[in-house]
Motif scaffolding. Sequence first.
Motif, short mmCIF file in Angstrom:
data_model
loop_
_atom_site.label_atom_id
_atom_site.label_comp_id
_atom_site.label_asym_id
_atom_site.label_seq_id
_atom_site.Cartn_x
_atom_site.Cartn_y
_atom_site.Cartn_z
N THR A 86 -17.70 44.10 93.79
CA THR A 86 -17.47 43.74 92.50
C THR A 86 -17.19 42.28 92.00
O THR A 86 -17.36 41.58 92.90
N PRO A 87 -17.26 42.06 90.67
CA PRO A 87 -17.10 40.67 90.45
C PRO A 87 -15.87 40.00 90.88
O PRO A 87 -15.89 38.77 91.30
N GLU A 88 -14.93 40.85 91.06
CA GLU A 88 -13.65 39.89 91.62
C GLU A 88 -13.91 39.69 92.96
O GLU A 88 -13.42 38.65 93.59
N GLU A 89 -14.58 40.70 94.01
CA GLU A 89 -14.78 40.40 95.19
C GLU A 89 -15.74 38.99 95.49
O GLU A 89 -15.68 38.41 96.22
N ALA A 90 -16.75 39.24 94.44
CA ALA A 90 -17.70 38.01 94.36
C ALA A 90 -17.01 36.83 94.08
O ALA A 90 -17.31 35.70 94.85
N ARG A 91 -16.15 36.76 93.22
CA ARG A 91 -15.26 35.62 92.81
C ARG A 91 -14.52 35.11 94.27
O ARG A 91 -14.42 33.80 94.50
N ALA A 92 -13.98 36.08 94.81
CA ALA A 92 -13.22 35.64 95.95
C ALA A 92 -14.06 35.27 97.15
O ALA A 92 -13.76 34.16 97.98
N ALA A 93 -15.47 35.80 97.20
CA ALA A 93 -16.12 35.09 98.18
C ALA A 93 -16.67 33.80 97.81
O ALA A 93 -16.61 32.79 98.78
N LEU A 94 -16.83 33.60 96.42
CA LEU A 94 -17.34 32.37 96.03
C LEU A 94 -16.31 31.20 96.29
O LEU A 94 -16.52 30.14 96.75
N LEU A 135 -16.58 27.89 98.39
CA LEU A 135 -16.26 26.72 97.90
C LEU A 135 -15.12 26.00 98.79
O LEU A 135 -15.14 24.75 99.05
N ILE A 136 -14.29 26.64 99.48
CA ILE A 136 -13.33 26.09 100.29
C ILE A 136 -13.89 25.75 101.71
O ILE A 136 -13.82 24.72 101.92
N ASP A 137 -14.86 26.43 102.32
CA ASP A 137 -15.60 25.93 103.27
C ASP A 137 -16.57 24.93 102.98
O ASP A 137 -16.67 24.06 103.65
N LYS A 138 -17.19 24.77 101.69
CA LYS A 138 -17.75 23.65 101.49
C LYS A 138 -17.05 22.38 101.24
O LYS A 138 -17.12 21.19 101.72
#
Length: 486
Positions: free
Chosen positions: A117-125, A129-132
């Motif tokens: 879902t978009p919410e899950e995609a945002r969480a993955a992104l 970003l945190i990893d980056k």
Amino acid sequence: MTQSVIVLLLLGASLVALLLVAFARREARAEREAARAEASMLREDAQARMAEAKRREEHSLQREKEVASDHRHAQQYARALEERAAVVARDEKRLVVERARIEEDRTAALAAAARTTPEEARAALTAQLIDKARADSEGALRVIEKRTRATAEDRAREILVEVMQRQASPSSAEHATSWIDLPSEEMKGRIIGREGRNIRAFESLTGVNVIVEEGVNAVQLSSFDTERREIAEVTLAALVEDGRIQPQRVEAAYARAVAGAFQRHRAAGLDALSAAGVSGVPTEIVDVLGRLRLRTSYGQNVLAHLVETSQIAADIATLIGADVEIARRGALLHDLGKAFTHEQQGTHAALGARFAAEHGEEPRVVNAIAAHHDEVAPDSLEAVIVQIADAVSASRPGARREDLDAYVNRMANLERIVLEHHGVTRALAMAAGREVRVIVEPDEVDDAGTQALARTIAEHISKDFTFPGEIKVTVIRELRADAVAG
């Protein structure tokens, strides 16, 4: 006298009057001429002024016409702009609606393709970003370390020396032979069998040479292929333990050894996890890890190399304050793809990273696998540690020997040449490449065709394969018929 004077006076007066009249007339005439000239000048000036006024009036009228024309053009241009603005506004509204629809379709397609879902995609992104950000901070740390390179290099040497001192790994012990201890000399005769039928059946079935030497209470198994040699070793050990050796029992023991390979792989994988101190690995990865127990790289056993690399990476991570578990896990799995290189296209780093990602390994571990040969950039300090640990394990004295890999590749190429021929089911390079045993399908090659096939294969080897001495080609055609009485 008096009258003469009077007459003279009257005449004088008359003359004076006449003179005055003549002078007055002359003055009047001059004034008229002057007035006439002045009037002419005034008339000419008035005419010039009237002509200038007329010219200005005409210019003014022409300017008014031009202004009126410009006004009409301005009004037309303004109307055109208003119409264009209306069209642009209408198109903009349409594009906004179309863009919204495309965004919705794309979001739906991405969600369907990614099964999220978009919410899950945002969480993955967000996690990405945190990893980056973490990677960026590590990059900044490396910049700082470069400014103090002299001290850092000294510290790195101390760390590597300390880590290597903790390891007590042996030199490369991978050879092309294995020894099987025998309970007695009498067992050699059973292995050989009457007229050598047992040893011939064993060698034909396993593709491994059996070397029986006098004065040694053991037999030697020789093959460049570690998997064949391991299966032959298990088969012969089972036959020696049973004590009853004959061709039928050789086949049965061989079948059990082949069937048990999966369990031996899994047991080896579990032992490696225990030795490396890694837990929570999926069963599929454990099985693939166990398959590497029979793979070598420049004479170094791949599974032993992974365990050693994992221990080195954990020690380095402990000394520099990195994530020990990620470094340990990434190092243990970094050569996982070597189990697939003979089955799939791609480098072992890319294949291993993809397999680990498919089975739920976290991104830092996957990146450490993919980046250990610099095929992709390392995203974390742990990935760099895996690179260092891999280099330390591979480069230590006695770890690897290049001649064994060259020998294995040479034998594999010899078998590949033989397998290209029609009717060949198996090709076994034996006796260090001095003999090739060729098993053919009896339905496709008859007895007369075996001689021709042997000559053809020998000619092919002579043409396309470089070798010292001679290579004996033996074509084996065996036809069996089975029946069950009930």
